[in-house]
Design an enzyme around this catalytic site. Structure first.
Site, PDB file in Angstrom:
ATOM      1  N   CYS A 101       2.959  16.517  26.873  1.00 32.99           N
ATOM      2  CA  CYS A 101       2.419  15.199  26.533  1.00 32.99           C
ATOM      3  C   CYS A 101       1.085  14.971  27.224  1.00 32.99           C
ATOM      4  CB  CYS A 101       3.418  14.116  26.916  1.00 32.99           C
ATOM      5  SG  CYS A 101       2.942  12.452  26.382  1.00 32.99           S
ATOM      6  N   CYS A 199      11.377  10.729  27.581  1.00 29.14           N
ATOM      7  CA  CYS A 199      11.173   9.430  26.933  1.00 29.14           C
ATOM      8  C   CYS A 199      11.797   9.359  25.548  1.00 29.14           C
ATOM      9  CB  CYS A 199       9.689   9.092  26.867  1.00 29.14           C
ATOM     10  SG  CYS A 199       8.707  10.184  25.810  1.00 29.14           S
TER      11      CYS A 199
END
Length: 378
Positions: A101, A199
Site C-alpha cells: 500500500c 485494513c
C-alpha cells in the site's frame, strides 16, 4: 511549498498536517477512499480508511482551516494491494499488504497525482526522517525514537519519492506528545485508537477471508523427512512459523510442539517440524529497490555490511549482503550473523546502515544451515 497532506483520519496525520501549516506551507488535505463498500465502519482499533476515518479527516482539516478532498483510489488499491495479497498467498508466500500500500498507493499513485497537480511534497504522519546531503541527495532515516520508528514500512520508497516526502513527526519523542498536541489544538481525534490488522480484513480472520478468495484443497502435512503427520484444508492458509491450527494426528517423538517450516504450493503440502528448524541464516530477495543512492557495492557484487529487519517491530540483526544479477534482474543475497526464526517468502527484508534505510527486497527464499531436506542457495 505547496504540500499535500495525506489524511488517514488518525491523530498522527492530523498533527503532521498541522505542523506543515505552522511551517508556513500551503497545505491541502486529502483522504484516500480505498474501499467501495459504503457501509464500511470502523470497529474500535480494527480497520482503517472507513467512513468514520474520512469524516475524522474532514473535521481535522476544517479545524486547521485547510481545503479537504477525497480521492478515489479503490480500483488501484484492489489491483495493487488486495489482488496482490491473494496472489502471493496462492503462491505459498506471506505478503505484507501495508508495504504494498505504501509502495503502490500512498507514495506512487498519490505522489504521482500530487506532482501532476503542482504540489512540491506529500506530508504523512509516519515516524521517520529525511535528511539532505551536501550534494543535494536525500536519505531516509529512522525516527528519533526507536519505539515509534516506522521507517521499515517506508523502505519501499525510491530516491525520487523520498525527494518529495515530508515527515513532520520524525523528531517527536512519543505518541503521547502527539496526542497532547492534538488535544491542545482542539483536534477531535486526539484520543482515537490506532488502527491495526489488515485494513481490508477488519475482523482479523485472515484464514477465513482467504478461504472465500482462494480455491483450497486438502492435502498432507509432512515432517522434514517427508513422512505424513497430518492433513490440512488448504496450504495457502498457513504461514511459516505458525503453531496453532495444525491439528496433527501424530505427536512429535520428543513431545515438543511443531511449527510450520515451509509451504509447498505446487505439491499442496505443508512441512512442519521442531522450533529449532525455523532458524534461518541465508536469505535471497527479489524486487530489490534502493531508498536513495545505492551503495557502491550494488554494481560490483561485493559484500557490504548491513543490519536486516524483516518485520515492522522486529529488532534488526547484523548481516552481510551482495547483489547478484540474473537475467538482468537484481537479486539480493544476505548472510545473517545470527539466525532469525519464522522468516517466510513474501516478507519484506529492509536493509539499514545505522539509522539510514538503504533499501528493501521481497524475500524469495529463506534457508537454515540445520535443514538438510532443502537445497542450499548457491
Amino acid at each position: 511549498m505547496k504540500v499535500l497532506a495525506a489524511m488517514s483520519g488518525g491523530v498522527d496525520s492530523a498533527v503532521a498536517a498541522a505542523r506543515a501549516v505552522d511551517a508556513g506551507h500551503e497545505v491541502v488535505g486529502v483522504h484516500l477512499a480505498l474501499s467501495r463498500m459504503p457501509g464500511t465502519l470502523r470497529t474500535g482499533s480494527r480497520g482503517c480508511c472507513t467512513i468514520e476515518d474520512s469524516s475524522d479527516a474532514w473535521r481535522a482539516c476544517e479545524k486547521l482551516g485547510i481545503p479537504f478532498y477525497v480521492w478515489d483510489f479503490s480500483e488501484r488499491f484492489k489491483a495493487d494491494v488486495v489482488d496482490d495479497f491473494i496472489a502471493e498467498y496462492s503462491a505459498g508466500r506471506t505478503p505484507n499488504p501495508c508495504m504494498r500500500c505504501n509502495e503502490k498507493i500512498k507514495f506512487e499513485a498519490l505522489l504521482d497525482k500530487a506532482i501532476a497537480l503542482g504540489f512540491d511534497a506529500v506530508a504523512t504522519g509516519h515516524y521517520a526522517k529525511v535528511t539532505e546531503n551536501d550534494d543535494g541527495t536525500r536519505e531516509l532515516h529512522r525516527a528519533a525514537t526507536w519505539t515509534k520508528d516506522q521507517s521499515y514500512v517506508l523502505g519501499v520508497l525510491n530516491a525520487e519519492q523520498i525527494a518529495h516526502c515530508m515527515f513532520p513527526l520524525g523528531e517527536t519523542p512519543s505518541k503521547e506528545l502527539v496526542r497532547e498536541e492534538a488535544a491542545e489544538r482542539g483536534i477531535s481525534v486526539a484520543k482515537k485508537p490506532d488502527s491495526h490488522d489488515i485494513c481490508f480484513i477488519p475482523d482479523g480472520d485472515t484464514r477465513g477471508w482467504l478461504a472465500e478468495q482462494i480455491d483450497m484443497e486438502p492435502g498432507a502435512i509432512v515432517d522434514a523427512e517427508g513422512t505424513q503427520i497430518g492433513e490440512h484444508e488448504g496450504s495457502q492458509a498457513y504461514t511459516v512459523g505458525q503453531r496453532r491450527g495444525l491439528k496433527l494426528g501424530r505427536p512429535a517423538p520428543d513431545g515438543k510442539p511443531r511449527f510450520v517450516l515451509e509451504i509447498r504450493p505446487k505439491e499442496n503440502t505443508v512441512v512442519a517440524g521442531p522450533k529449532e528448524l525455523l532458524d534461518i541464516d541465508l536469505i535471497t530477495g527479489i524486487r530489490l529497490s534502493w531508498a536513495g543512492t545505492p551503495v557502491p557495492q550494488a554494481e560490483t557484487g561485493e559484500w557490504f555490511q548491513i543490519e536486516l529487519q524483516i518485520r515492522a517491530h522486529a529488532d534488526p540483526v547484523p548481516a552481510q549482503a551482495r547483489v547478484e544479477y540474473a537475467d538482468q534482474a537484481p537479486r539480493l543475497v544476505v548472510e545473517l550473523a545470527e539466525p532469525l526464526q519464522g522468516v517466510a517468502p513474501g516478507q519484506t527484508a529492509v536493509m539499514y546502515q545505522g539509522t539510514r534505510v538503504l533499501g528493501q527486497s521481497t524475500i524469495d527464499t529463506a534457508r537454515s544451515r540445520h535443514r538438510t531436506d532443502v537445497p542450499a542457495v548457491s
